[in-house]
Scaffold this motif. Structure first.
Motif, PDB file in Angstrom:
ATOM      1  N   ASP A  47       0.804  -1.223   0.000  1.00  0.00           N
ATOM      2  CA  ASP A  47       0.000   0.000   0.000  1.00  0.00           C
ATOM      3  C   ASP A  47       0.842   1.280   0.000  1.00  0.00           C
ATOM      4  OD1 ASP A  47      -2.289  -1.499  -0.026  1.00  0.00           O
ATOM      5  OD2 ASP A  47      -2.664  -1.327   2.117  1.00  0.00           O
ATOM      6  N   ARG A  48       2.131   1.180  -0.379  1.00  0.00           N
ATOM      7  CA  ARG A  48       3.034   2.350  -0.413  1.00  0.00           C
ATOM      8  C   ARG A  48       3.033   3.079   0.928  1.00  0.00           C
ATOM      9  NH1 ARG A  48       6.031   1.659  -5.146  1.00  0.00           N
ATOM     10  NH2 ARG A  48       4.669   0.458  -6.524  1.00  0.00           N
ATOM     11  N   PHE A  49       2.977   2.299   1.988  1.00  0.00           N
ATOM     12  CA  PHE A  49       2.864   2.842   3.345  1.00  0.00           C
ATOM     13  C   PHE A  49       4.246   3.178   3.888  1.00  0.00           C
ATOM     14  CE2 PHE A  49       2.209   2.511   7.946  1.00  0.00           C
ATOM     15  CZ  PHE A  49       1.024   3.213   8.107  1.00  0.00           C
ATOM     16  N   ILE A  50       4.361   4.315   4.577  1.00  0.00           N
ATOM     17  CA  ILE A  50       5.616   4.708   5.207  1.00  0.00           C
ATOM     18  C   ILE A  50       5.442   4.750   6.721  1.00  0.00           C
ATOM     19  CG2 ILE A  50       7.298   6.573   5.518  1.00  0.00           C
ATOM     20  CD1 ILE A  50       6.896   7.342   2.619  1.00  0.00           C
ATOM     21  N   SER A  51       6.348   4.087   7.427  1.00  0.00           N
ATOM     22  CA  SER A  51       6.426   4.159   8.884  1.00  0.00           C
ATOM     23  C   SER A  51       7.750   4.803   9.250  1.00  0.00           C
ATOM     24  CB  SER A  51       6.364   2.761   9.507  1.00  0.00           C
ATOM     25  OG  SER A  51       5.187   2.090   9.141  1.00  0.00           O
ATOM     26  N   GLY A  52       7.759   5.557  10.350  1.00  0.00           N
ATOM     27  CA  GLY A  52       9.018   6.172  10.715  1.00  0.00           C
ATOM     28  C   GLY A  52       8.970   6.916  12.028  1.00  0.00           C
ATOM     29  N   SER A  53      10.027   7.675  12.280  1.00  0.00           N
ATOM     30  CA  SER A  53      10.138   8.403  13.538  1.00  0.00           C
ATOM     31  C   SER A  53      10.992   9.639  13.336  1.00  0.00           C
ATOM     32  CB  SER A  53      10.749   7.512  14.621  1.00  0.00           C
ATOM     33  OG  SER A  53      12.076   7.131  14.263  1.00  0.00           O
ATOM     34  N   ALA A  54      10.797  10.597  14.244  1.00  0.00           N
ATOM     35  CA  ALA A  54      11.640  11.791  14.307  1.00  0.00           C
ATOM     36  C   ALA A  54      11.880  12.101  15.781  1.00  0.00           C
ATOM     37  CB  ALA A  54      10.977  12.968  13.609  1.00  0.00           C
ATOM     38  N   VAL A  55      13.148  12.219  16.169  1.00  0.00           N
ATOM     39  CA  VAL A  55      13.501  12.484  17.564  1.00  0.00           C
ATOM     40  C   VAL A  55      14.426  13.695  17.620  1.00  0.00           C
ATOM     41  CG1 VAL A  55      14.459  11.538  19.685  1.00  0.00           C
ATOM     42  CG2 VAL A  55      13.280  10.021  18.079  1.00  0.00           C
ATOM     43  N   PRO A  56      13.869  14.896  17.708  1.00  0.00           N
ATOM     44  CA  PRO A  56      14.711  16.093  17.794  1.00  0.00           C
ATOM     45  C   PRO A  56      15.239  16.290  19.214  1.00  0.00           C
ATOM     46  CG  PRO A  56      12.396  16.703  17.791  1.00  0.00           C
ATOM     47  CD  PRO A  56      12.439  15.200  17.683  1.00  0.00           C
ATOM     48  N   VAL A  57      16.535  16.318  19.374  1.00  0.00           N
ATOM     49  CA  VAL A  57      17.153  16.517  20.693  1.00  0.00           C
ATOM     50  C   VAL A  57      17.983  17.798  20.683  1.00  0.00           C
ATOM     51  CG1 VAL A  57      18.644  15.521  22.466  1.00  0.00           C
ATOM     52  CG2 VAL A  57      17.195  14.021  21.088  1.00  0.00           C
ATOM     53  N   LYS A  58      19.074  17.793  19.920  1.00  0.00           N
ATOM     54  CA  LYS A  58      19.942  18.960  19.869  1.00  0.00           C
ATOM     55  C   LYS A  58      19.504  19.974  18.815  1.00  0.00           C
ATOM     56  CE  LYS A  58      23.996  16.314  21.354  1.00  0.00           C
ATOM     57  NZ  LYS A  58      25.371  15.876  20.984  1.00  0.00           N
ATOM     58  N   GLU A  59      18.661  19.556  17.888  1.00  0.00           N
ATOM     59  CA  GLU A  59      18.250  20.430  16.795  1.00  0.00           C
ATOM     60  C   GLU A  59      16.866  20.025  16.299  1.00  0.00           C
ATOM     61  OE1 GLU A  59      20.603  19.848  13.262  1.00  0.00           O
ATOM     62  OE2 GLU A  59      20.952  17.740  13.731  1.00  0.00           O
ATOM     63  N   ALA A  60      16.221  20.959  15.605  1.00  0.00           N
ATOM     64  CA  ALA A  60      14.950  20.655  14.954  1.00  0.00           C
ATOM     65  C   ALA A  60      15.208  19.761  13.740  1.00  0.00           C
ATOM     66  CB  ALA A  60      14.258  21.939  14.531  1.00  0.00           C
ATOM     67  N   LEU A  61      14.234  18.959  13.396  1.00  0.00           N
ATOM     68  CA  LEU A  61      14.346  18.029  12.273  1.00  0.00           C
ATOM     69  C   LEU A  61      13.270  18.337  11.237  1.00  0.00           C
ATOM     70  CD1 LEU A  61      14.834  14.684  14.257  1.00  0.00           C
ATOM     71  CD2 LEU A  61      16.612  16.166  13.304  1.00  0.00           C
TER      72      LEU A  61
END
Length: 281
Positions: A47-61
């Motif tokens: 289904d062209r599905f994307i899973s993921g994460s973003a963990v901003p600690v020292k900087e914005a992402l």
């Protein structure tokens, strides 16, 4: 900042029957989530599905377009669901700032060009879990707080599956094209999720397990109902569930998981083909 991505191809259930443990984990387990100061994405051909994460600690992402999308920006032809499971943070979408505390979510519609993640405190960073599907229409962005969700109580202590299910991004809560996301929390003393098991050949899913205590694990069951396989899961790991597969788990302790996906033929949450427990093999 650093963006990592990988592509996972679809597999036939006939092929999966022959996979050993390593091959099964390589194909379906997502184990690189929640890395500090990184955006990590898995693009699945289910289904062209994307899973993921973003963990901003020292900087914005910033959420960048990855090569498989062949797009100028990530949401050019997609929608996005975000659930924060960490400390307080913000998601800025084309200049509009949305504050997300723990267990709060944000739906971002097709056509938004810039998505930026930040934490309120580096000592307790936000942990943003991401799901994305192709979208055919642009719907408004919407924050979903803990009091905005639909809550369903399921199971019973006698069958070790008493749990609270919260529907975050579903068409009864927010206008959406294909994406559905929610969270299920197992109550103390209960360990089984999604049991009795089911399949829904019209839609796939991804399960993201978290709140798994140290030194504990969750055993995730997948495969066709009469040809099941299992994958041992640790905290902050996800698993891809093809449309032909059951998706159920049992832990050595209670835990929480986010279910997402269902990016197929319909938005009917109840569209399930149940499997009798006594017929599973």
């Amino acid at each position: 900042m650093k963006t990592n991505y990988e592509v996972r191809y679809a597999a036939s259930p006939q092929d999966v029957k022959s996979y050993d443990t390593t091959r099964l984990r390589d194909e379906f387990l997502i184990d690189n989530l929640m890395s500090p100061d990184e955006v990590n994405l898995v693009y699945s051909h289910y289904d062209r599905f994307i899973s993921g994460s973003a963990v901003p600690v020292k900087e914005a992402l910033t959420l960048e377009a990855i090569d498989p999308l062949k797009a100028d920006y990530f949401l050019e032809r997609r929608e996005l669901g975000i659930i924060n499971i960490g400390g307080s943070g913000t998601v800025t979408v084309d200049g509009t700032v949305y504050e997300l505390d723990n267990r709060e979510a944000l739906y971002v519609g097709k056509g938004n060009k810039e998505v930026v993640f930040a934490s309120k405190s580096a000592n307790e960073p936000a942990l943003f879990y991401l799901n994305s599907t192709p979208a055919h229409k642009a719907y408004p962005n919407k924050k979903i707080g803990i009091n905005d969700v639909e809550v369903v109580q399921l199971g019973a202590p006698e069958t070790a599956n008493a749990r609270t299910l919260r529907k975050y991004i579903v068409n009864s809560v927010v206008d959406v094209c294909q994406l559905q996301m929610g969270m299920t929390e197992l109550k103390p003393g209960s360990v089984w999720n999604t049991m009795p098991a089911h399949v829904h050949d019209r839609r796939m899913e991804v399960y993201f397990y978290f709140d798994v205590p140290a030194e504990q694990s969750v055993c995730h069951f997948m495969g066709q109902p009469q040809e099941t396989r299992h994958i041992w899961m640790q905290n902050n790991q996800a698993v891809i569930s093809p449309a032909w597969s059951v998706h159920s788990g049992s832990g050595t302790s209670n835990y929480t998981f986010i279910w997402g996906g269902m990016a197929g033929e319909n938005l009917d949450y109840g569209d399930m083909d149940h499997c009798k427990i006594t017929e599973l093999k």
